[in-house]
Motif scaffolding. Structure first.
Motif, PDB file in Angstrom:
ATOM      1  N   LEU A 138       0.822  -1.111  -0.189  1.00 13.86           N
ATOM      2  CA  LEU A 138      -0.104  -0.005   0.153  1.00 13.86           C
ATOM      3  C   LEU A 138       1.004   1.220   0.176  1.00 13.86           C
ATOM      4  CD1 LEU A 138      -2.791  -1.018   2.551  1.00 13.86           C
ATOM      5  CD2 LEU A 138      -3.243  -0.634  -0.026  1.00 13.86           C
ATOM      6  N   ILE A 139       2.165   1.205   0.668  1.00 17.25           N
ATOM      7  CA  ILE A 139       2.839   2.363   0.782  1.00 17.25           C
ATOM      8  C   ILE A 139       3.701   2.336  -0.581  1.00 17.25           C
ATOM      9  CG2 ILE A 139       5.007   3.027   1.856  1.00 17.25           C
ATOM     10  CD1 ILE A 139       4.335   1.972   4.129  1.00 17.25           C
ATOM     11  N   TRP A 140       4.127   1.286  -1.031  1.00 18.18           N
ATOM     12  CA  TRP A 140       5.055   1.539  -2.453  1.00 18.18           C
ATOM     13  C   TRP A 140       4.012   1.775  -3.315  1.00 18.18           C
ATOM     14  CZ3 TRP A 140       7.956  -3.684  -1.038  1.00 18.18           C
ATOM     15  CH2 TRP A 140       9.085  -3.157   0.055  1.00 18.18           C
ATOM     16  N   ASP A 141       2.909   1.407  -3.415  1.00 19.35           N
ATOM     17  CA  ASP A 141       1.848   1.724  -4.590  1.00 19.35           C
ATOM     18  C   ASP A 141       1.349   2.924  -4.493  1.00 19.35           C
ATOM     19  OD1 ASP A 141       2.392  -0.949  -5.318  1.00 19.35           O
ATOM     20  OD2 ASP A 141       0.379  -1.753  -4.799  1.00 19.35           O
ATOM     21  N   ASN A 142       1.642   3.839  -3.687  1.00 21.52           N
ATOM     22  CA  ASN A 142       1.144   5.040  -3.508  1.00 21.52           C
ATOM     23  C   ASN A 142       1.886   6.149  -4.140  1.00 21.52           C
ATOM     24  OD1 ASN A 142      -0.274   7.407  -3.269  1.00 21.52           O
ATOM     25  ND2 ASN A 142      -0.452   6.963  -0.712  1.00 21.52           N
ATOM     26  N   SER A 143       1.816   6.604  -5.194  1.00 20.07           N
ATOM     27  CA  SER A 143       2.738   7.699  -5.889  1.00 20.07           C
ATOM     28  C   SER A 143       2.359   9.015  -5.511  1.00 20.07           C
ATOM     29  CB  SER A 143       2.142   7.882  -7.193  1.00 20.07           C
ATOM     30  OG  SER A 143       1.018   8.340  -7.557  1.00 20.07           O
ATOM     31  N   GLY A 144       1.232   9.395  -4.263  1.00 21.91           N
ATOM     32  CA  GLY A 144       1.022  10.592  -4.132  1.00 21.91           C
ATOM     33  C   GLY A 144      -0.115  11.328  -4.942  1.00 21.91           C
ATOM     34  N   SER A 145      -0.182  10.910  -5.979  1.00 21.48           N
ATOM     35  CA  SER A 145      -1.159  11.463  -6.997  1.00 21.48           C
ATOM     36  C   SER A 145      -2.159  10.437  -7.721  1.00 21.48           C
ATOM     37  CB  SER A 145      -0.372  11.980  -8.325  1.00 21.48           C
ATOM     38  OG  SER A 145      -1.164  12.332  -9.234  1.00 21.48           O
ATOM     39  N   PRO A 146      -3.287  10.737  -7.237  1.00 21.32           N
ATOM     40  CA  PRO A 146      -4.577   9.997  -8.082  1.00 21.32           C
ATOM     41  C   PRO A 146      -4.499   9.634  -9.458  1.00 21.32           C
ATOM     42  CG  PRO A 146      -5.454  11.735  -6.444  1.00 21.32           C
ATOM     43  CD  PRO A 146      -4.038  12.099  -6.568  1.00 21.32           C
ATOM     44  N   SER A 147      -4.113  10.624 -10.203  1.00 22.66           N
ATOM     45  CA  SER A 147      -3.794  10.061 -11.516  1.00 22.66           C
ATOM     46  C   SER A 147      -2.819   9.181 -11.993  1.00 22.66           C
ATOM     47  CB  SER A 147      -3.794  11.344 -12.598  1.00 22.66           C
ATOM     48  OG  SER A 147      -2.844  12.359 -12.014  1.00 22.66           O
ATOM     49  N   MET A 148      -1.702   9.334 -11.308  1.00 29.04           N
ATOM     50  CA  MET A 148      -0.580   8.389 -11.438  1.00 29.04           C
ATOM     51  C   MET A 148      -0.880   7.174 -10.439  1.00 29.04           C
ATOM     52  SD  MET A 148       1.704  10.258 -12.994  1.00 29.04           S
ATOM     53  CE  MET A 148       0.164  10.985 -13.791  1.00 29.04           C
ATOM     54  N   ASN A 149      -1.547   6.750  -9.654  1.00 32.94           N
ATOM     55  CA  ASN A 149      -2.066   5.769  -9.122  1.00 32.94           C
ATOM     56  C   ASN A 149      -3.012   5.111  -9.918  1.00 32.94           C
ATOM     57  OD1 ASN A 149      -0.641   6.223  -6.639  1.00 32.94           O
ATOM     58  ND2 ASN A 149      -2.568   6.920  -5.636  1.00 32.94           N
ATOM     59  N   LEU A 150      -3.738   5.783 -10.695  1.00 31.81           N
ATOM     60  CA  LEU A 150      -4.566   5.256 -11.778  1.00 31.81           C
ATOM     61  C   LEU A 150      -3.872   4.425 -12.841  1.00 31.81           C
ATOM     62  CD1 LEU A 150      -7.359   4.713 -12.876  1.00 31.81           C
ATOM     63  CD2 LEU A 150      -7.752   7.281 -13.687  1.00 31.81           C
ATOM     64  N   ASP A 168       2.173   0.880 -22.418  1.00 29.12           N
ATOM     65  CA  ASP A 168       1.837   2.445 -22.714  1.00 29.12           C
ATOM     66  C   ASP A 168       1.337   3.020 -21.286  1.00 29.12           C
ATOM     67  OD1 ASP A 168       2.430   2.090 -25.313  1.00 29.12           O
ATOM     68  OD2 ASP A 168       0.093   1.747 -25.813  1.00 29.12           O
ATOM     69  N   HIS A 169       0.527   2.456 -20.521  1.00 27.37           N
ATOM     70  CA  HIS A 169       0.191   3.000 -19.264  1.00 27.37           C
ATOM     71  C   HIS A 169       1.364   3.450 -18.460  1.00 27.37           C
ATOM     72  CE1 HIS A 169      -4.168   3.087 -20.057  1.00 27.37           C
ATOM     73  NE2 HIS A 169      -4.016   1.698 -20.346  1.00 27.37           N
ATOM     74  N   LEU A 170       2.167   2.335 -18.473  1.00 29.05           N
ATOM     75  CA  LEU A 170       3.232   2.359 -17.532  1.00 29.05           C
ATOM     76  C   LEU A 170       4.294   3.254 -18.111  1.00 29.05           C
ATOM     77  CD1 LEU A 170       3.259  -1.382 -16.300  1.00 29.05           C
ATOM     78  CD2 LEU A 170       2.450   0.780 -14.853  1.00 29.05           C
ATOM     79  N   THR A 171       4.416   3.539 -19.152  1.00 30.91           N
ATOM     80  CA  THR A 171       5.493   4.415 -19.760  1.00 30.91           C
ATOM     81  C   THR A 171       5.036   5.869 -19.576  1.00 30.91           C
ATOM     82  OG1 THR A 171       6.158   3.010 -21.611  1.00 30.91           O
ATOM     83  CG2 THR A 171       6.506   5.264 -21.739  1.00 30.91           C
ATOM     84  N   ALA A 172       3.366   6.062 -19.614  1.00 29.44           N
ATOM     85  CA  ALA A 172       3.190   7.341 -18.993  1.00 29.44           C
ATOM     86  C   ALA A 172       3.167   7.655 -17.818  1.00 29.44           C
ATOM     87  CB  ALA A 172       1.652   7.485 -19.685  1.00 29.44           C
ATOM     88  N   LEU A 173       3.196   6.696 -16.988  1.00 28.31           N
ATOM     89  CA  LEU A 173       3.510   6.782 -15.314  1.00 28.31           C
ATOM     90  C   LEU A 173       4.815   7.341 -15.297  1.00 28.31           C
ATOM     91  CD1 LEU A 173       2.666   6.503 -12.472  1.00 28.31           C
ATOM     92  CD2 LEU A 173       2.724   4.012 -12.763  1.00 28.31           C
ATOM     93  N   THR A 174       6.038   6.531 -15.907  1.00 30.62           N
ATOM     94  CA  THR A 174       7.097   6.756 -15.556  1.00 30.62           C
ATOM     95  C   THR A 174       7.699   8.109 -15.921  1.00 30.62           C
ATOM     96  OG1 THR A 174       7.932   5.379 -17.565  1.00 30.62           O
ATOM     97  CG2 THR A 174       7.937   4.321 -15.499  1.00 30.62           C
ATOM     98  N   ASP A 175       6.976   8.371 -16.978  1.00 32.88           N
ATOM     99  CA  ASP A 175       7.410   9.738 -17.783  1.00 32.88           C
ATOM    100  C   ASP A 175       6.619  10.921 -16.831  1.00 32.88           C
ATOM    101  OD1 ASP A 175       8.199   8.711 -20.002  1.00 32.88           O
ATOM    102  OD2 ASP A 175       6.711   9.142 -21.363  1.00 32.88           O
ATOM    103  N   HIS A 176       5.634  10.542 -16.204  1.00 35.62           N
ATOM    104  CA  HIS A 176       5.255  11.912 -15.326  1.00 35.62           C
ATOM    105  C   HIS A 176       5.400  11.826 -14.249  1.00 35.62           C
ATOM    106  CE1 HIS A 176       2.547  13.437 -18.729  1.00 35.62           C
ATOM    107  NE2 HIS A 176       2.343  12.413 -18.893  1.00 35.62           N
ATOM    108  N   ALA A 177       5.889  10.618 -13.470  1.00 36.95           N
ATOM    109  CA  ALA A 177       6.378  10.276 -12.245  1.00 36.95           C
ATOM    110  C   ALA A 177       7.576   9.614 -12.124  1.00 36.95           C
ATOM    111  CB  ALA A 177       5.215   9.730 -11.501  1.00 36.95           C
ATOM    112  N   PRO A 178       8.572  10.373 -12.680  1.00 36.80           N
ATOM    113  CA  PRO A 178      10.030   9.624 -12.655  1.00 36.80           C
ATOM    114  C   PRO A 178      10.480   9.043 -11.374  1.00 36.80           C
ATOM    115  CG  PRO A 178      10.177  11.692 -13.178  1.00 36.80           C
ATOM    116  CD  PRO A 178       8.947  11.632 -12.947  1.00 36.80           C
ATOM    117  N   GLU A 179      10.166   9.654 -10.409  1.00 37.45           N
ATOM    118  CA  GLU A 179      10.748   9.545  -8.815  1.00 37.45           C
ATOM    119  C   GLU A 179       9.730   8.236  -8.357  1.00 37.45           C
ATOM    120  OE1 GLU A 179      13.850  10.408  -7.950  1.00 37.45           O
ATOM    121  OE2 GLU A 179      13.651  11.438  -9.911  1.00 37.45           O
TER     122      GLU A 179
END
Length: 185
Positions: free
Chosen positions: A55-67, A86-97
């Protein structure tokens, strides 16, 4: 009135910043405490602690990134690997940390047979979260497939230091030990 509003904005901004910082520190302390508990827990407690860490590791801090993470994982479950990437590339692009984004995309690349990108993403995930025993396990699996059994055993041993009841790592280590890898004399 304008001066009071200006002052109020600064107070609210400072308060929100303090809350975000406190939540971040609390999550880190909570993660450290859960990892410590997991290392010492009886087998019956391990699944609960594992879920809490997830639950901690899966929480990016952003609802859109979590989605995006959820959509990527859902696509993986449906064996729609390209869609997951595709979805996960969008995620890593927008939340690289966000370490779990890299870990999830590594899984998608691995399932697509793209081992080089999978290894790159695992390296990034582990640089961001060196305690993610599932990412370390994934690295061990890849090393084992490449025939680097000694380093695979080291990865599985590291998993077991962090999570002594990790069923897949225990199974993998037993298989390697039957092949003479990782045994102590």
């Amino acid at each position: 009135m304008s001066m009071k509003l200006h002052f109020l904005k600064h107070v609210v901004t400072a308060f929100v910043a303090a809350l975000v910082f406190a939540a971040s520190v609390s999550a880190q302390q909570s993660e450290d405490a859960l990892l410590q508990q997991l290392q010492e827990a009886p087998e019956s407690e391990a699944p609960r602690l594992d879920r809490e860490l997830s639950l901690i590791w899966d929480n990016s801090g952003s609802p859109s990134m979590n989605l995006l993470l959820k959509r990527g994982r859902d696509a993986l479950e449906e064996e729609e690997t390209e869609k997951a990437i595709d979805h996960l590339t969008a995620l890593t692009d927008h939340a690289p940390e966000f370490a779990e984004g890299w870990h999830a995309r590594a899984t998608a690349f691995y399932q697509a047979g793209l081992y080089g990108p999978a290894l790159d993403d695992l390296e990034r995930a582990l640089a961001l979260n060196p305690n993610n025993y599932n990412a370390i396990f994934g690295l061990g699996v890849m090393l084992q497939e490449f025939g680097d059994l000694e380093r695979a055993a080291q990865a599985f041993e590291r998993v077991l230091v962090l999570h002594p009841h990790h069923e897949n790592a225990n199974t993998a280590m037993e298989q390697l030990k039957r092949r003479g890898i990782g045994r102590t004399l």
